[in-house]
Write a protein that holds these residues in place. Structure first.
Motif: not given
Length: 188
Positions: A156-172
């Motif tokens: 989950l840490k790798k997935i949320t980090y990847t989403a944040a780097v891609a510009g998705y700061q709001n992860v639900n």
């Protein structure tokens, strides 16, 4: 009119004026033609039934994959339409297509980079497509993580980090709503 075997002068027994004119070379222009609407009505009925069966009246935007058991939560809000990252014990998907396996994510990387390359590229593509289709709106950066409740934190840490780097700061995180006072464990 009884059914008979065809004979050389079949056009004389046909009731269609257009067919008689064409086959008989009479040269008259008539626009009368009978249509059999039974097949058309049958097709439209089947189409309406299919559309009604596939329509969701509740407005659900999230379909839970078979191999994912969502965690329960007492405090929750409704989700908005956004890219769905599915995380099971075996595989990671983005909107249903596989982007990584659990074995790849559980390996320790010596570089310290937690970014999942294929997931990052697809999320950036989705973000750019949104910006092209909605030039007057700001990108909200929302992504939905649909994770099995037994998935390890490292994934989950790798997935949320990847989403944040891609510009998705709001992860639900997608959860199963649990009513208050239901007797289940409370979130602290």
């Amino acid at each position: 009119m009884p059914i008979t075997t065809p004979h050389p002068h079949l056009f004389s027994s046909v009731d269609l004026e257009v067919a008689k004119a064409k086959l008989g070379h009479a040269g008259r222009k008539s626009s009368y033609a009978a249509l059999n609407l039974v097949a058309y009505i049958d097709m439209m009925t089947m189409l309406v039934i299919f559309l009604l069966m596939s329509f969701s009246a509740t407005g659900e935007i999230l379909f839970v994959q078979k191999n994912i058991v969502l965690p329960d939560a007492q405090n929750w809000t409704d989700l908005e339409r956004a890219p769905v990252i599915g995380v099971s014990k075996d595989v990671v998907t983005l909107d249903g297509s596989q982007v990584a396996t659990a074995d790849e994510l559980m390996k320790d990387s010596s570089t310290g980079d937690f970014k999942i390359a294929e997931l990052h590229d697809k999320l950036v593509t989705l973000k750019n497509n949104y910006k092209l289709l909605h030039p007057s709106e700001d990108f909200n950066g929302i992504a939905i993580v649909q994770s099995d409740k037994n998935v390890e934190y490292k994934m989950l840490k790798k997935i949320t980090y990847t989403a944040a780097v891609a510009g998705y700061q709001n992860v639900n995180f997608a959860v199963t709503p649990k009513t208050k006072g239901g007797g289940g464990p409370a979130a602290q």
